[in-house]
Design an enzyme around this catalytic site. Structure first.
Site, PDB file in Angstrom:
ATOM      1  N   ASN A   1       0.871  -1.179   0.000  1.00 48.06           N
ATOM      2  CA  ASN A   1       0.000   0.000   0.000  1.00 48.06           C
ATOM      3  C   ASN A   1       0.909   1.230   0.000  1.00 48.06           C
ATOM      4  OD1 ASN A   1      -1.812   2.034   0.386  1.00 48.06           O
ATOM      5  ND2 ASN A   1      -2.451   1.408   2.454  1.00 48.06           N
ATOM      6  N   TRP A   2       1.020   1.831  -1.160  1.00 52.57           N
ATOM      7  CA  TRP A   2       1.941   2.975  -1.283  1.00 52.57           C
ATOM      8  C   TRP A   2       1.378   4.259  -0.675  1.00 52.57           C
ATOM      9  CZ3 TRP A   2       4.067   2.563  -7.040  1.00 52.57           C
ATOM     10  CH2 TRP A   2       4.940   1.473  -7.104  1.00 52.57           C
ATOM     11  N   LYS A   3       0.090   4.226  -0.329  1.00 50.00           N
ATOM     12  CA  LYS A   3      -0.563   5.441   0.204  1.00 50.00           C
ATOM     13  C   LYS A   3      -0.284   6.619  -0.735  1.00 50.00           C
ATOM     14  CE  LYS A   3      -0.232   3.340   4.722  1.00 50.00           C
ATOM     15  NZ  LYS A   3      -0.165   3.485   6.174  1.00 50.00           N
TER      16      LYS A   3
ATOM     17  N   HIS B   1      -9.522   1.279   5.000  1.00 45.05           N
ATOM     18  CA  HIS B   1      -8.209   1.474   5.621  1.00 45.05           C
ATOM     19  C   HIS B   1      -8.338   2.430   6.804  1.00 45.05           C
ATOM     20  CE1 HIS B   1      -4.081   2.737   6.262  1.00 45.05           C
ATOM     21  NE2 HIS B   1      -3.750   1.575   5.740  1.00 45.05           N
TER      22      HIS B   1
ATOM     23  N   GLU C   1      -6.670   4.900   7.666  1.00 41.62           N
ATOM     24  CA  GLU C   1      -6.576   6.338   7.344  1.00 41.62           C
ATOM     25  C   GLU C   1      -7.878   6.849   6.733  1.00 41.62           C
ATOM     26  OE1 GLU C   1      -2.923   5.641   5.298  1.00 41.62           O
ATOM     27  OE2 GLU C   1      -2.109   5.144   7.266  1.00 41.62           O
TER      28      GLU C   1
ATOM     29  N   GLU D   1      -5.179  -4.506  10.781  1.00 43.94           N
ATOM     30  CA  GLU D   1      -4.185  -3.458  10.941  1.00 43.94           C
ATOM     31  C   GLU D   1      -4.484  -2.658  12.207  1.00 43.94           C
ATOM     32  OE1 GLU D   1      -2.119  -2.384   7.004  1.00 43.94           O
ATOM     33  OE2 GLU D   1      -3.953  -1.211   7.080  1.00 43.94           O
TER      34      GLU D   1
ATOM     35  N   GLY E   1       2.585   2.706  10.825  1.00 43.49           N
ATOM     36  CA  GLY E   1       3.553   3.792  10.651  1.00 43.49           C
ATOM     37  C   GLY E   1       4.264   4.199  11.934  1.00 43.49           C
TER      38      GLY E   1
ATOM     39  N   SER F   1       3.591  -1.655  10.564  1.00 38.93           N
ATOM     40  CA  SER F   1       5.037  -1.700  10.829  1.00 38.93           C
ATOM     41  C   SER F   1       5.668  -3.050  10.496  1.00 38.93           C
ATOM     42  CB  SER F   1       5.337  -1.287  12.277  1.00 38.93           C
ATOM     43  OG  SER F   1       4.945   0.068  12.484  1.00 38.93           O
TER      44      SER F   1
ATOM     45  N   GLY G   1       2.923  -0.809   4.327  1.00 37.01           N
ATOM     46  CA  GLY G   1       3.019   0.593   3.941  1.00 37.01           C
ATOM     47  C   GLY G   1       4.465   0.977   3.671  1.00 37.01           C
ATOM     48  N   GLY G   2       5.103   1.580   4.652  1.00 38.28           N
ATOM     49  CA  GLY G   2       6.447   2.139   4.495  1.00 38.28           C
ATOM     50  C   GLY G   2       7.465   1.184   3.878  1.00 38.28           C
TER      51      GLY G   2
HETATM   52  P1  13P Z   1       3.101   0.740   7.700  1.00 38.66           P
HETATM   53  O1  13P Z   1       3.590  -0.563   7.118  1.00 38.66           O
HETATM   54  O2  13P Z   1       3.831   1.923   7.162  1.00 38.66           O
HETATM   55  O3  13P Z   1       3.008   0.691   9.186  1.00 38.66           O
HETATM   56  O4  13P Z   1       1.578   0.915   7.164  1.00 38.66           O
HETATM   57  C1  13P Z   1       0.703  -0.125   7.317  1.00 38.66           C
HETATM   58  C2  13P Z   1      -0.496   0.174   6.513  1.00 38.66           C
HETATM   59  O5  13P Z   1      -1.275   1.033   6.855  1.00 38.66           O
HETATM   60  C3  13P Z   1      -0.697  -0.591   5.276  1.00 38.66           C
HETATM   61  O6  13P Z   1      -1.985  -0.422   4.780  1.00 38.66           O
END
Ligand code: 13P
Length: 250
Positions: A10-12, A98, A100, A167, A173, A208, A229-230
């Site tokens: 997930n590149w956001k 998600h 967010e 999640e 994050g 994470s 994500g990251g």
């Molecule tokens: P991180 O891997 O950056 O913690 O993000 C997780 C996430 O929200 C994936 O959808």
């Protein structure tokens, strides 16, 4: 029952369009020496990047995903993207609910359900995200929060069109992942709640995830992959997550 192991990126709201196409062949090359275990790779770039990434995925076998979708085929939904168009652009998956979207943009379960129905009608597979906030965990409400978020699936039969991603909001994050035991406990709860569909529904963990914790998390019986994500932004790091994770399944 063996379930698909799915690693989703997930590149956001990261990366430019220009730097997008390179990622897929790089990841493919990095995975050349991956453990010989079957797995699936899904990449969810920003919607504006789907057209650039789609063709680059063709020779890789990786799947394309969107990070959200509109709640109908077309109409007066300013700023939204139709699931019909996502299919047209080659998406196989869409991420919905998600954290967010829920907590930064205030999306409620009723809206997430409308999006989910629209997506499923178009033949998209849904990665439905659920997870508790830190204060909810501290107050002992983790299971009731998850149960409510999963409640939108009541009465629906999505079959192979459903993936669930657990999640925990406090792990996203933050660098602080759920322990493998914490993840397993909630995944088992989710699977039980899915009833007869539970045995075949992949349940991903997200929050994470990094190369260092991938193996112990994926070693758990009810963890069927990751939503990352990251650590998904750089092909070498994402490959590290995948390869280390798969090590635990060899
Ligand atoms: P991180 O891997 O950056 O913690 O993000 C997780 C996430 O929200 C994936 O959808």
């Amino acid at each position: 029952m063996s379930r698909n192991i799915i690693f989703a990126a997930n590149w956001k709201m990261n990366k430019s369009v220009r730097e997008t196409p390179d990622f897929a062949p790089r990841l493919k090359a990095e995975l050349a020496n991956a453990p010989k275990v079957e797995f699936e790779v899904v990449i969810a770039p920003p919607a504006t990047h789907l057209m650039a990434l789609g063709p680059a995925l063709k020779s890789t076998g990786f799947k394309l995903a969107a990070q959200n979708c509109g709640q109908g085929k077309s109409g007066a939904f300013t700023g939204e993207i139709s699931p019909v168009v996502l299919k047209e652009l080659g998406c196989e998956y869409v991420i919905l609910g998600h954290s967010e979207r829920r907590h930064v943009y205030g999306e409620k379960d009723v809206l997430i359900l409308a999006r989910l129905k629209a997506a499923v009608d178009e033949g998209l597979k849904v990665i439905l995200c659920v997870g508790e906030k830190l204060e909810e965990r501290k107050a002992g409400k983790t299971f009731s929060v998850i149960e409510t978020q999963m409640g939108i699936l009541n009465g629906l039969n999505l079959g192979a069109q459903l993936v669930v991603a657990y999640e925990p909001v406090w792990a996203i994050g933050t660098g602080e992942n759920a322990t493998p035991e914490q993840a397993q406990e909630v995944h088992a709860f989710i699977r039980k709640g899915l009833g007869s569909a539970g045995a075949s529904t992949p349940i991903q963990y997200g929050g994470s995830v990094k190369p260092e914790n991938a193996a112990t998390l994926l070693a758990k019986a009810d963890v069927d992959g990751f939503l990352v994500g990251g650590a998904s932004l750089e092909a070498g790091t994402f490959a590290g997550v995948i390869k280390n994770g798969l090590q635990s399944r060899t």
